[in-house]
Motif scaffolding. Sequence first.
Motif, PDB file in Angstrom:
ATOM      1  N   UNK A 128       9.080  -3.023   3.151  1.00 32.30           N
ATOM      2  CA  UNK A 128       8.263  -1.820   3.357  1.00 32.30           C
ATOM      3  C   UNK A 128       9.128  -0.566   3.322  1.00 32.30           C
ATOM      4  N   UNK A 129      10.339  -0.642   3.839  1.00 37.51           N
ATOM      5  CA  UNK A 129      11.241   0.511   3.783  1.00 37.51           C
ATOM      6  C   UNK A 129      11.571   0.847   2.331  1.00 37.51           C
ATOM      7  N   UNK A 130      11.771  -0.177   1.513  1.00 38.18           N
ATOM      8  CA  UNK A 130      12.114   0.069   0.118  1.00 38.18           C
ATOM      9  C   UNK A 130      10.976   0.729  -0.652  1.00 38.18           C
ATOM     10  N   UNK A 131       9.736   0.479  -0.241  1.00 38.30           N
ATOM     11  CA  UNK A 131       8.614   1.024  -1.006  1.00 38.30           C
ATOM     12  C   UNK A 131       7.890   2.158  -0.260  1.00 38.30           C
ATOM     13  N   UNK A 132       8.567   2.805   0.666  1.00 36.77           N
ATOM     14  CA  UNK A 132       7.935   3.885   1.418  1.00 36.77           C
ATOM     15  C   UNK A 132       7.519   5.046   0.523  1.00 36.77           C
ATOM     16  N   UNK A 133       8.189   5.220  -0.577  1.00 40.37           N
ATOM     17  CA  UNK A 133       7.850   6.316  -1.479  1.00 40.37           C
ATOM     18  C   UNK A 133       6.875   5.879  -2.567  1.00 40.37           C
ATOM     19  N   UNK A 134       6.368   4.643  -2.500  1.00 42.54           N
ATOM     20  CA  UNK A 134       5.491   4.124  -3.542  1.00 42.54           C
ATOM     21  C   UNK A 134       4.072   3.952  -3.005  1.00 42.54           C
ATOM     22  N   UNK A 135       3.113   3.986  -3.917  1.00 41.66           N
ATOM     23  CA  UNK A 135       1.742   3.638  -3.580  1.00 41.66           C
ATOM     24  C   UNK A 135       1.606   2.123  -3.557  1.00 41.66           C
ATOM     25  N   UNK A 136       0.992   1.611  -2.511  1.00 41.83           N
ATOM     26  CA  UNK A 136       0.865   0.164  -2.330  1.00 41.83           C
ATOM     27  C   UNK A 136      -0.594  -0.226  -2.472  1.00 41.83           C
ATOM     28  N   UNK A 137      -0.942  -1.107  -3.407  1.00 45.80           N
ATOM     29  CA  UNK A 137      -2.332  -1.571  -3.507  1.00 45.80           C
ATOM     30  C   UNK A 137      -2.773  -2.234  -2.204  1.00 45.80           C
ATOM     31  N   UNK A 138      -3.947  -1.855  -1.748  1.00 42.28           N
ATOM     32  CA  UNK A 138      -4.468  -2.425  -0.514  1.00 42.28           C
ATOM     33  C   UNK A 138      -4.202  -1.584   0.708  1.00 42.28           C
ATOM     34  N   UNK A 139      -3.647  -0.390   0.527  1.00 42.16           N
ATOM     35  CA  UNK A 139      -3.311   0.432   1.688  1.00 42.16           C
ATOM     36  C   UNK A 139      -3.342   1.900   1.311  1.00 42.16           C
ATOM     37  N   UNK A 140      -3.643   2.726   2.284  1.00 48.10           N
ATOM     38  CA  UNK A 140      -3.499   4.169   2.142  1.00 48.10           C
ATOM     39  C   UNK A 140      -2.058   4.531   2.484  1.00 48.10           C
ATOM     40  N   UNK A 141      -1.364   5.163   1.555  1.00 47.50           N
ATOM     41  CA  UNK A 141       0.073   5.364   1.726  1.00 47.50           C
ATOM     42  C   UNK A 141       0.400   6.178   2.980  1.00 47.50           C
ATOM     43  N   UNK A 142      -0.297   7.259   3.225  1.00 49.70           N
ATOM     44  CA  UNK A 142       0.017   8.101   4.386  1.00 49.70           C
ATOM     45  C   UNK A 142      -0.236   7.352   5.690  1.00 49.70           C
ATOM     46  N   UNK A 143      -1.379   6.681   5.764  1.00 42.83           N
ATOM     47  CA  UNK A 143      -1.693   5.940   6.990  1.00 42.83           C
ATOM     48  C   UNK A 143      -0.715   4.791   7.199  1.00 42.83           C
ATOM     49  N   UNK A 144      -0.367   4.100   6.118  1.00 42.41           N
ATOM     50  CA  UNK A 144       0.573   2.991   6.223  1.00 42.41           C
ATOM     51  C   UNK A 144       1.943   3.488   6.683  1.00 42.41           C
ATOM     52  N   UNK A 145       2.402   4.604   6.138  1.00 43.40           N
ATOM     53  CA  UNK A 145       3.698   5.159   6.541  1.00 43.40           C
ATOM     54  C   UNK A 145       3.691   5.549   8.017  1.00 43.40           C
ATOM     55  N   UNK A 146       2.610   6.169   8.452  1.00 42.24           N
ATOM     56  CA  UNK A 146       2.524   6.601   9.848  1.00 42.24           C
ATOM     57  C   UNK A 146       2.584   5.405  10.796  1.00 42.24           C
ATOM     58  N   UNK A 147       1.745   4.402  10.548  1.00 42.55           N
ATOM     59  CA  UNK A 147       1.742   3.241  11.432  1.00 42.55           C
ATOM     60  C   UNK A 147       3.065   2.479  11.355  1.00 42.55           C
ATOM     61  N   UNK A 148       3.624   2.353  10.163  1.00 41.39           N
ATOM     62  CA  UNK A 148       4.877   1.614  10.004  1.00 41.39           C
ATOM     63  C   UNK A 148       6.007   2.276  10.772  1.00 41.39           C
ATOM     64  N   UNK A 149       6.117   3.581  10.693  1.00 40.17           N
ATOM     65  CA  UNK A 149       7.179   4.272  11.435  1.00 40.17           C
ATOM     66  C   UNK A 149       6.954   4.157  12.940  1.00 40.17           C
ATOM     67  N   UNK A 150       5.713   4.135  13.366  1.00 36.46           N
ATOM     68  CA  UNK A 150       5.430   3.920  14.788  1.00 36.46           C
ATOM     69  C   UNK A 150       5.952   2.547  15.223  1.00 36.46           C
ATOM     70  N   UNK A 151       5.699   1.548  14.403  1.00 36.24           N
ATOM     71  CA  UNK A 151       6.156   0.193  14.730  1.00 36.24           C
ATOM     72  C   UNK A 151       7.680   0.158  14.862  1.00 36.24           C
TER      73      UNK A 151
END
Length: 563
Positions: free
Chosen positions: A333-356
């Motif tokens: 997930x760290x490697x693809x933080x700058x990429x769009x991921x199918x199945x997820x909203x990039x901004x929301x995914x980044x926010x939750x991931x950094x919280x984790x």
Amino acid sequence: MLRKVQWRWRQVLPKDRQGEVERHGGPDAWLNELNEPDVSPADAAHLANLLVDEIVSFLTDWRPPPQARKVTVSALGQQLRQAAEQNAAAFSEEAAKFSSVPAIYIRRIIEGLTIVVRNNAAVDWHGIPALTRTLVSRVGPTGNEGESHDADWSWACKAAIELISVGLQLGKEGIGFGLEAEVQAPVISFYESSSPADSESFEENYRRQVYYAATSTSRGAALELCIQLIFWLSKNVRKDPGNALAVLPEIKSILDVEIARSGADGRIPRAVIGRHLGWLSYFSADFLKANAPSFFETSDARLRNAVWLSHVQMGAGPLSWLATEMSDCYRQEIRRLAENVPGADRDHLTEKFTHYLVILYIVDALPEDVGAQFWNDAPVEARRTAMWFLGTQLARPEEEIRLRAQSYWDRRLLAASELSAQRTVFQKEIGAIGQFYYQQGLDTDWLMQQTIAASNAGYAPGQTFHLVDRIAKFSASLPHRAVETISTPIKNRHLEMMELGARSKDPANNPRRRPVHRRHAGRRQCGRRHQFPGSRWRYELPRPAAECDGIAAIGMPTSAWRK
């Protein structure tokens, strides 16, 4: 246009033609007819006061009159749902009697009862399972012809699943204990009759959000119901709630079968399970531990992403005790933080991931190499998002959490202070300290010290206007620190005086806190009293000049500075 002309000149038309025009109405009659709401043959209050047998008889026999096109089945269904809300006790107690009415009416009644349950109001759970059991075997067309009727039984079945789901999620406040057999039977039956391919546009929805796409299928909804059954039962297993799955062998078998699925169909169960990893870690930790390699270390990226994306986007938090097993997922997930991921909203995914990541660091469960990879390789926007969340943890009352959060900040500030550090790369991350001033409950002395240290390291705080307001409040107890916190960024050219215009709600009644006119705020003049040309505000600045900027900017009384 022809209709408009005929209406205006209808008086000169022949009598028969004139009557025909008036029968169709004026030029806007067609529009009013389109906007006219549908009408129910009985309103909610009337239905709520009828006996259940009378309601069933009415729903079975009534048909929309052909001459009244606005009296519709859908309008009756809406009123029936409201009636179920108003008289939930009777509708739920004798729910089984509604099994013979058309599908749309069953669905509306169940929806009304779901609203009541969601609001923690009382219903009779002894009667509801009898109705839901009758829906399990009903598949395919409903046989109800006519406009507004449900074409098949899938909508009614999904409504029934949602009703049971809401009751299970409420634990002991929902479905009463003692109904284990009555509840478990329809749950298992719904799963056995489910299908992974009954959702329209599943692939399109899955590319947007994996969890919602999975639960839009009857297979996903039924599997989630099985997991919620374990949660509900764990509330009643008083001696050992952590082994609630052990007393449900049928549910465990279902989970085993679903986890063993591969290919595209295997995405649905993993997306559902990923959402509930927190629950499973509580009442079936051994089961989750045994299947962790299948979830997080599988070579099939589709299956791994299904459980991982659902866990991050929809989960309640990271699993610290499985952080090592999930480390590959974190690295990916760290490697693809700058990429769009199918199945997820990039901004929301980044926010939750950094919280984790921040939470794992605070509980000392973040693998060191994962943390280093995030700090070294993640986009600066992601690291700034992590720092914003860190501010909420710095305000936590638990001392252990605050100290670990402070150590996170210390490590990042130390890295940013190195001679080789690129200031433009670290500015957004370290400058996030300006957001810390929004948090209530932070150690104010620590916060101001870190602001000074960041400025001396070459980093300006963001959100300076709120920063000034907060420091003005801090000055009552820490006047010298407040002055230094303001003066240091100014001396380091990280703040301009025009950004620090002192503000007061009523300057006329507060002469010590008169705001500086922004147009001339950059002028560096110190004296007892001065009025800028063209300004109606006066300001009062103390000496010496080196500290007058900070005191005037935060609006701190000169008496506090002189203490």
